[in-house]
Design an enzyme around this catalytic site. Structure first.
Site, PDB file in Angstrom:
ATOM      1  N   LYS A 163       0.858  -1.170   0.000  1.00 25.85           N
ATOM      2  CA  LYS A 163       0.000   0.000   0.000  1.00 25.85           C
ATOM      3  C   LYS A 163       0.901   1.228   0.000  1.00 25.85           C
ATOM      4  O   LYS A 163       1.886   1.283   0.760  1.00 25.85           O
ATOM      5  CB  LYS A 163      -0.883  -0.005   1.255  1.00 25.85           C
ATOM      6  N   ASP A 188      -0.471  -0.343  -4.430  1.00 20.95           N
ATOM      7  CA  ASP A 188      -1.890   0.028  -4.421  1.00 20.95           C
ATOM      8  C   ASP A 188      -2.069   1.330  -3.642  1.00 20.95           C
ATOM      9  O   ASP A 188      -1.733   1.411  -2.458  1.00 20.95           O
ATOM     10  CB  ASP A 188      -2.704  -1.100  -3.758  1.00 20.95           C
ATOM     11  N   GLU A 213      -1.973   0.448  -8.694  1.00 21.44           N
ATOM     12  CA  GLU A 213      -3.419   0.236  -8.582  1.00 21.44           C
ATOM     13  C   GLU A 213      -4.114   1.482  -8.050  1.00 21.44           C
ATOM     14  O   GLU A 213      -3.710   2.055  -7.042  1.00 21.44           O
ATOM     15  CB  GLU A 213      -3.628  -0.948  -7.627  1.00 21.44           C
ATOM     16  N   ASP A 238      -9.196  -0.585  -9.604  1.00 23.95           N
ATOM     17  CA  ASP A 238      -9.892  -1.406  -8.610  1.00 23.95           C
ATOM     18  C   ASP A 238     -11.237  -0.725  -8.325  1.00 23.95           C
ATOM     19  O   ASP A 238     -12.244  -1.010  -8.980  1.00 23.95           O
ATOM     20  CB  ASP A 238      -8.995  -1.527  -7.355  1.00 23.95           C
ATOM     21  N   LYS A 262     -12.822  -7.985  -8.542  1.00 22.13           N
ATOM     22  CA  LYS A 262     -13.309  -8.459  -7.247  1.00 22.13           C
ATOM     23  C   LYS A 262     -14.767  -8.821  -7.434  1.00 22.13           C
ATOM     24  O   LYS A 262     -15.570  -7.971  -7.852  1.00 22.13           O
ATOM     25  CB  LYS A 262     -13.203  -7.364  -6.179  1.00 22.13           C
TER      26      LYS A 262
HETATM   27  O1  OSB Z   1      -7.702  -2.011  -2.327  1.00 17.58           O
HETATM   28  O2  OSB Z   1      -7.323  -3.992  -2.935  1.00 17.58           O
HETATM   29  C1  OSB Z   1      -7.707  -3.194  -2.078  1.00 17.58           C
HETATM   30  C2  OSB Z   1      -8.383  -5.092   1.119  1.00 17.58           C
HETATM   31  C3  OSB Z   1      -9.532  -4.494   1.539  1.00 17.58           C
HETATM   32  C4  OSB Z   1     -10.059  -3.472   0.811  1.00 17.58           C
HETATM   33  C5  OSB Z   1      -9.442  -3.046  -0.353  1.00 17.58           C
HETATM   34  C6  OSB Z   1      -8.278  -3.653  -0.784  1.00 17.58           C
HETATM   35  C7  OSB Z   1      -7.738  -4.683  -0.026  1.00 17.58           C
HETATM   36  C8  OSB Z   1      -6.492  -5.317  -0.425  1.00 17.58           C
HETATM   37  C9  OSB Z   1      -6.420  -6.828  -0.469  1.00 17.58           C
HETATM   38  O3  OSB Z   1      -5.519  -4.685  -0.734  1.00 17.58           O
HETATM   39  C10 OSB Z   1      -6.085  -7.487   0.818  1.00 17.58           C
HETATM   40  C11 OSB Z   1      -6.277  -8.975   0.771  1.00 17.58           C
HETATM   41  O4  OSB Z   1      -7.402  -9.448   0.968  1.00 17.58           O
HETATM   42  O5  OSB Z   1      -5.311  -9.692   0.540  1.00 17.58           O
HETATM   43 MG    MG Z   2      -7.002  -2.019  -4.352  1.00 17.67          MG
END
Ligand code: OSB
Ligand code: MG
Length: 368
Positions: A163, A188, A213, A238, A262
């Site tokens: 992140k 991300d 991302e 996303d 997703k």
């Molecule tokens: O932005 O991809 C995202 C988890 C919760 C909400 C948004 C995101 C995420 C993650 C994935 O980054 C975490 C995971 O489940 O491995």
């Molecule tokens: Mg994401």
């Protein structure tokens, strides 16, 4: 599909370690487990992946329960369906609320696959026997991030995602690259930037990321196209992609070069598959995103990611990544960075009834 009963179980579990982004901290997870039983006594399982508060999308556990109880399940009671793909059009009269729709739609897919004695992956057109796993680092310091990366690599993970935000991006990625020059890395941003950060974002090109991302606003498709023209790093969307139509527009206008699919965010497996098929035909790679989910949703992700267009390792980690004990049996395990795709009818995992009893906080039953 001869549905006899739908049960909703709200569960709650603490995360092993907090999941931190610029949007806040997740330390505990609530989720909705959906069980749909038909007249032959077969059951299909789904999971609602909205969070307790609306930080990632506008949905919450409570809004999902409201949508399921007062609109979606009553629609199914009134209009019997023969195939899970009919749920998509049946639910079209309800605006958005994708995660609520997906929660029950995916349970219908599991049930249908079981009634045909087919693995869900095969029913969807999956071709892989195993998928490459990926893990997300979401923590508040460089030291913790580096330590976690080291641990996950030892556990066999071969692709990581970090992140990022304007306060913690360049130095973090620089340090990770210094230690791991060849590791496949994604970053991300969860909408932490604006177009004013163009030059700053360009500076991240030097890290040879697999992709960046959702750098810009959660609902943007236009400005991402402007940014992608200037960036070498592929943009992946996303939050901005909530439907097949969104995906089509993003690709048509050059807003991204990859899509994080997703199931919950796009309203179910039917829509997720449509996005996959559209991208696959055009040579656009997709990957499966994660929602800090429990095992039922994880199992659906594995089936989805077995489709041929899922060529980038997704955010599909093992049950142990977040949970002391998952809600499914067996748990999802990662071996040498891979997860095997079950070859038994349906999602290929059963509900762990003992764990359900330990974690349940509410239950609702609907008879048909
Ligand atoms: O932005 O991809 C995202 C988890 C919760 C909400 C948004 C995101 C995420 C993650 C994935 O980054 C975490 C995971 O489940 O491995
Ligand atoms: Mg994401």
């Amino acid at each position: 599909m001869n549905i006899k009963m739908v049960e909703l179980f709200v569960i709650r579990m603490p995360l092993k370690t907090p999941f931190t982004t610029h949007l806040g901290n997740v330390t505990e997870r609530e989720g909705i487990i959906v069980k749909v039983t038909n007249q032959d006594g077969l059951s299909g399982f789904g999971e609602g992946v909205a969070f307790s508060s609306p930080w990632y999308t506008e949905e919450t556990v409570a809004t999902s329960m409201h949508m399921l109880s007062d609109f979606l399940i009553p629609l199914l009671q009134k209009h019997p369906i023969q195939h899970p793909k009919e749920a998509y059009s049946l639910f079209q009269c309800i605006r958005r609320n994708q995660m609520a729709k997906a929660a029950i739609e995916i349970a219908l897919w599991d049930l249908y696959a079981k009634s045909k004695s087919l693995p869900l992956s095969k029913l969807l057109g999956g071709t892989r026997e195993e998928i490459v796993s990926g893990v997300v680092i979401a923590t508040d310091s460089m030291e913790k991030a580096l330590k976690q990366i080291e641990e996950y690599l030892q556990e066999g993970y071969r692709r990581i995602k970090v992140k990022i935000n304007p306060q913690m991006d360049y130095p973090l990625l620089k340090e990770i690259r210094r230690h791991y020059p060849d590791l496949p890395i994604m970053a991300d941003a969860n909408s932490a930037y604006t177009l004013k950060d163009m030059d700053h974002l360009k500076s991240l090109d030097e890290f040879n990321l697999l992709l960046i991302e959702q750098p810009l606003a959660h609902d943007d498709i236009i400005e991402h196209a402007q940014l992608q023209k200037e960036l070498k790093t592929p943009i992946c969307l996303d939050e901005s992609i909530t439907s097949f139509e969104d995906a089509q527009k993003a690709i048509k206008y050059g807003s991204c070069r990859s899509i994080n699919v997703k199931i919950g965010r796009v309203g179910g497996l039917y829509e997720a598959k449509r996005i996959h098929d559209y991208c696959y035909e055009r040579g656009i790679p997709v990957w499966c995103g994660g929602m800090i989910e429990f095992g039922i949703s994880r199992a659906h992700n594995i089936a989805l990611a077995s489709m041929p267009g899922f060529t980038i390792p997704g955010d599909i980690s093992g049950s142990k990544r977040f949970w002391e004990e998952d809600i499914i049996s067996p748990e999802v395990i990662v071996v040498n960075g891979k997860i095997s795709v079950p070859n038994v009818p349906g999602i290929g995992f059963s509900l762990n009834e003992k764990r359900l009893r330990e974690t349940i906080i509410a239950k609702k039953t609907f008879s048909f």
